[in-house]
Motif scaffolding. Structure first.
Motif, PDB file in Angstrom:
ATOM      1  N   ILE A  42      -5.117   3.910 -10.325  1.00 37.56           N
ATOM      2  CA  ILE A  42      -6.572   3.769 -10.204  1.00 37.56           C
ATOM      3  C   ILE A  42      -7.032   2.387 -10.661  1.00 37.56           C
ATOM      4  N   SER A  43      -7.766   1.710  -9.781  1.00 38.55           N
ATOM      5  CA  SER A  43      -8.448   0.460 -10.137  1.00 38.55           C
ATOM      6  C   SER A  43      -9.434   0.169  -9.016  1.00 38.55           C
ATOM      7  N   ASP A  44     -10.215  -0.908  -9.153  1.00 34.93           N
ATOM      8  CA  ASP A  44     -11.189  -1.208  -8.095  1.00 34.93           C
ATOM      9  C   ASP A  44     -10.512  -1.680  -6.816  1.00 34.93           C
ATOM     10  N   THR A  45      -9.246  -2.127  -6.912  1.00 37.97           N
ATOM     11  CA  THR A  45      -8.532  -2.539  -5.704  1.00 37.97           C
ATOM     12  C   THR A  45      -7.465  -1.522  -5.271  1.00 37.97           C
ATOM     13  N   ASP A  46      -7.171  -0.551  -6.098  1.00 42.27           N
ATOM     14  CA  ASP A  46      -6.196   0.489  -5.750  1.00 42.27           C
ATOM     15  C   ASP A  46      -6.948   1.764  -5.366  1.00 42.27           C
ATOM     16  N   THR A  47      -6.434   2.918  -5.771  1.00 45.37           N
ATOM     17  CA  THR A  47      -7.133   4.184  -5.498  1.00 45.37           C
ATOM     18  C   THR A  47      -8.389   4.277  -6.347  1.00 45.37           C
ATOM     19  N   ARG A  48      -9.467   4.768  -5.717  1.00 45.82           N
ATOM     20  CA  ARG A  48     -10.721   4.992  -6.440  1.00 45.82           C
ATOM     21  C   ARG A  48     -11.067   6.481  -6.348  1.00 45.82           C
ATOM     22  N   ILE A  49     -11.736   6.978  -7.370  1.00 45.73           N
ATOM     23  CA  ILE A  49     -12.085   8.402  -7.453  1.00 45.73           C
ATOM     24  C   ILE A  49     -13.601   8.561  -7.519  1.00 45.73           C
ATOM     25  N   GLY A  50     -14.125   9.548  -6.776  1.00 45.50           N
ATOM     26  CA  GLY A  50     -15.540   9.912  -6.857  1.00 45.50           C
ATOM     27  C   GLY A  50     -15.651  11.422  -6.946  1.00 45.50           C
ATOM     28  N   ALA A  51     -16.800  11.915  -7.363  1.00 43.58           N
ATOM     29  CA  ALA A  51     -16.967  13.372  -7.505  1.00 43.58           C
ATOM     30  C   ALA A  51     -18.400  13.808  -7.219  1.00 43.58           C
ATOM     31  N   VAL A  52     -18.496  14.954  -6.531  1.00 43.46           N
ATOM     32  CA  VAL A  52     -19.772  15.615  -6.242  1.00 43.46           C
ATOM     33  C   VAL A  52     -19.665  17.047  -6.735  1.00 43.46           C
ATOM     34  N   GLN A  53     -20.718  17.536  -7.388  1.00 43.10           N
ATOM     35  CA  GLN A  53     -20.789  18.966  -7.734  1.00 43.10           C
ATOM     36  C   GLN A  53     -21.901  19.587  -6.895  1.00 43.10           C
ATOM     37  N   TYR A  54     -21.699  20.844  -6.482  1.00 42.46           N
ATOM     38  CA  TYR A  54     -22.725  21.469  -5.653  1.00 42.46           C
ATOM     39  C   TYR A  54     -22.948  22.940  -6.005  1.00 42.46           C
ATOM     40  N   THR A  55     -24.183  23.353  -5.756  1.00 39.57           N
ATOM     41  CA  THR A  55     -24.571  24.772  -5.773  1.00 39.57           C
ATOM     42  C   THR A  55     -25.354  24.958  -4.466  1.00 39.57           C
ATOM     43  N   TYR A  56     -26.652  25.372  -4.548  1.00 40.20           N
ATOM     44  CA  TYR A  56     -27.525  25.247  -3.367  1.00 40.20           C
ATOM     45  C   TYR A  56     -27.778  23.769  -3.101  1.00 40.20           C
ATOM     46  N   GLU A  57     -27.829  23.025  -4.204  1.00 41.55           N
ATOM     47  CA  GLU A  57     -28.112  21.588  -4.138  1.00 41.55           C
ATOM     48  C   GLU A  57     -26.825  20.802  -4.392  1.00 41.55           C
ATOM     49  N   GLN A  58     -26.934  19.487  -4.400  1.00 44.65           N
ATOM     50  CA  GLN A  58     -25.762  18.643  -4.622  1.00 44.65           C
ATOM     51  C   GLN A  58     -26.092  17.577  -5.667  1.00 44.65           C
ATOM     52  N   ARG A  59     -25.066  17.186  -6.388  1.00 43.52           N
ATOM     53  CA  ARG A  59     -25.255  16.147  -7.404  1.00 43.52           C
ATOM     54  C   ARG A  59     -24.074  15.184  -7.351  1.00 43.52           C
ATOM     55  N   LEU A  60     -24.383  13.883  -7.244  1.00 43.14           N
ATOM     56  CA  LEU A  60     -23.329  12.874  -7.301  1.00 43.14           C
ATOM     57  C   LEU A  60     -22.962  12.659  -8.768  1.00 43.14           C
ATOM     58  N   LYS A 118       0.853  -1.187   0.000  1.00 40.12           N
ATOM     59  CA  LYS A 118       0.000   0.000   0.000  1.00 40.12           C
ATOM     60  C   LYS A 118       0.887   1.234   0.000  1.00 40.12           C
ATOM     61  N   THR A 119       0.691   2.110  -0.971  1.00 43.66           N
ATOM     62  CA  THR A 119       1.437   3.370  -1.022  1.00 43.66           C
ATOM     63  C   THR A 119       0.439   4.516  -1.055  1.00 43.66           C
ATOM     64  N   CYS A 120       0.967   5.728  -0.986  1.00 42.17           N
ATOM     65  CA  CYS A 120       0.077   6.896  -1.003  1.00 42.17           C
ATOM     66  C   CYS A 120      -0.674   7.007  -2.324  1.00 42.17           C
ATOM     67  N   LEU A 121      -0.188   6.349  -3.371  1.00 38.88           N
ATOM     68  CA  LEU A 121      -0.804   6.491  -4.688  1.00 38.88           C
ATOM     69  C   LEU A 121      -1.790   5.375  -5.025  1.00 38.88           C
ATOM     70  N   ASN A 122      -1.804   4.291  -4.219  1.00 35.41           N
ATOM     71  CA  ASN A 122      -2.667   3.171  -4.617  1.00 35.41           C
ATOM     72  C   ASN A 122      -3.639   2.710  -3.531  1.00 35.41           C
ATOM     73  N   SER A 123      -3.819   3.522  -2.474  1.00 33.12           N
ATOM     74  CA  SER A 123      -4.656   3.005  -1.372  1.00 33.12           C
ATOM     75  C   SER A 123      -5.587   4.055  -0.781  1.00 33.12           C
ATOM     76  N   ALA A 124      -6.164   4.888  -1.641  1.00 31.89           N
ATOM     77  CA  ALA A 124      -7.074   5.928  -1.147  1.00 31.89           C
ATOM     78  C   ALA A 124      -8.405   5.886  -1.894  1.00 31.89           C
ATOM     79  N   ASP A 125      -9.433   6.391  -1.229  1.00 34.90           N
ATOM     80  CA  ASP A 125     -10.678   6.756  -1.899  1.00 34.90           C
ATOM     81  C   ASP A 125     -10.704   8.286  -1.897  1.00 34.90           C
ATOM     82  N   ILE A 126     -10.575   8.881  -3.074  1.00 39.29           N
ATOM     83  CA  ILE A 126     -10.468  10.342  -3.174  1.00 39.29           C
ATOM     84  C   ILE A 126     -11.767  10.903  -3.732  1.00 39.29           C
ATOM     85  N   GLY A 127     -12.447  11.724  -2.919  1.00 37.66           N
ATOM     86  CA  GLY A 127     -13.699  12.341  -3.348  1.00 37.66           C
ATOM     87  C   GLY A 127     -13.489  13.830  -3.602  1.00 37.66           C
TER      88      GLY A 127
END
Length: 348
Positions: A197-215, A158-167
């Protein structure tokens, strides 16, 4: 995994990971290795292995853990701490088999008496075996093989580049504007592409927001770097108000509550203005739930809010730029801070 051998004065590869593909040829090659003599420059040997051995060209396989087993009798005659740290940070699991103690004639050359703890992947005893004499070396073969094959415990894979969930939590308010929003997405992509990035390494997610939020996409939506980068590019600008506090709560619920237990939860929030709602309570709740938060403020973003959002210490987790076109300057610094924090974890 594959063996190498080195004379510690000047290390050299006897054979690499892909030289032999069957055990018979491998055994023959091992028997033909000649003893070089000289000093026990283990630090030098570890540096050599780190730089040369685990490359794709030499047969490294992405999905397989990288393991180094160092056998040394007596004591190293150079420093191992720095070379070992760099090897661990590259994802190499270092095991030490120490045979006998330093001979009287060697003791004057001992530089680091506690070299094993400075070198191994973790100091909990799993990565080190001491053998009283060469005659009993055969007894450690099975215990060592068992440990090397226990992939769940090979934590230095596990390294800093392959073991995170980054949102990423992205401000899509009206003040940003279409052109600047594309710049923000480029910033998000430039950070993402530095991770494995892979399903077993680092994964990425994103949310956009204004008054509301969107996944925009969840951690388990995309499992390749190319798919993630394409998804980031496709995020469409929303436009609206700025409810940053509600966005943090939303990201905690929609992204980080679904994070894997063995992943570091990292939130990177980018905003260009003061929030219409309170950010402190949602940020504190996120921190308490193990989310490491980085805040990136642009233009009219409020310093007090950026610091409240950021994990302590603020100066390592909070960034500010006067205009969107300067966001790129913080890509390397942000990644460096994520890695510094990861690598400063206790090794016991």
């Amino acid at each position: 995994m594959g063996p190498t051998a080195f004379g510690f004065d000047d290390p050299s590869t006897e054979f690499n990971l892909k030289t032999y593909d069957n055990s018979k040829d491998l055994r023959n090659a091992i028997e033909k290795i000649s003893q070089k003599g000289g000093l026990s420059n283990v630090g030098k040997a570890l540096s050599f292995v780190n730089k040369n051995f685990f490359s794709d060209a030499n047969g490294n396989r992405g999905g397989a853990p990288n393991v180094v087993v160092v056998m040394v009798d007596g004591w190293p005659t150079d420093r191992v701490e720095e070379a070992s740290r760099l090897a661990r940070e590259s994802g190499i699991n270092i095991f030490f088999v120490t045979i006998e103690a330093a001979a009287e004639s060697e003791k004057q050359n001992v530089i680091e008496p506690n070299f094993v703890d400075k070198a191994v992947c973790r100091t909990n005893g799993f990565y080190s075996i001491n053998v009283p004499s060469w005659f009993s070396l055969h007894k450690v073969v099975q215990p060592l093989v068992k440990r090397v094959c226990d992939t769940d415990r090979l934590v230095c894979s596990k390294t800093c580049l392959n073991s995170a969930d980054i949102g990423f939590v992205i401000d899509g308010s009206s003040s940003v504007g279409t052109s600047n929003f594309r710049t923000v997405l480029q910033f998000v992509a430039n950070i993402s592409k530095e991770f494995e990035i892979s399903d077993t390494d680092t994964r990425i997610g994103a949310v956009q927001y204004t008054y509301e939020q969107r996944l925009e996409f969840s951690f388990d939506k995309y499992s390749t770097k190319q798919d993630v980068l394409s998804a980031i590019k496709r995020i469409s600008y929303w436009s609206g108000g700025t409810s940053t506090g509600a966005a943090i709560s939303y990201a905690s619920e929609q992204l980080f509550s679904k994070s894997k237990p063995n992943k570091r939860k990292i939130m990177i929030l980018i905003t260009d203005g003061r929030s219409y709602d309170d950010v402190r309570v949602p940020a504190t709740a996120a921190h308490r739930n193990g989310v490491i938060a980085y805040s990136v403020g642009v233009a009219w973003a409020a310093q007090d809010e950026l610091e409240a959002i950021a994990t302590d210490p603020d100066k390592e987790h909070s960034f500010f730029v006067d205009e969107f076109d300067n966001l790129y300057r913080f890509v390397n610094q942000l990644i460096q801070n994520i890695c510094t924090e990861f690598n400063s974890q206790p090794r016991n």
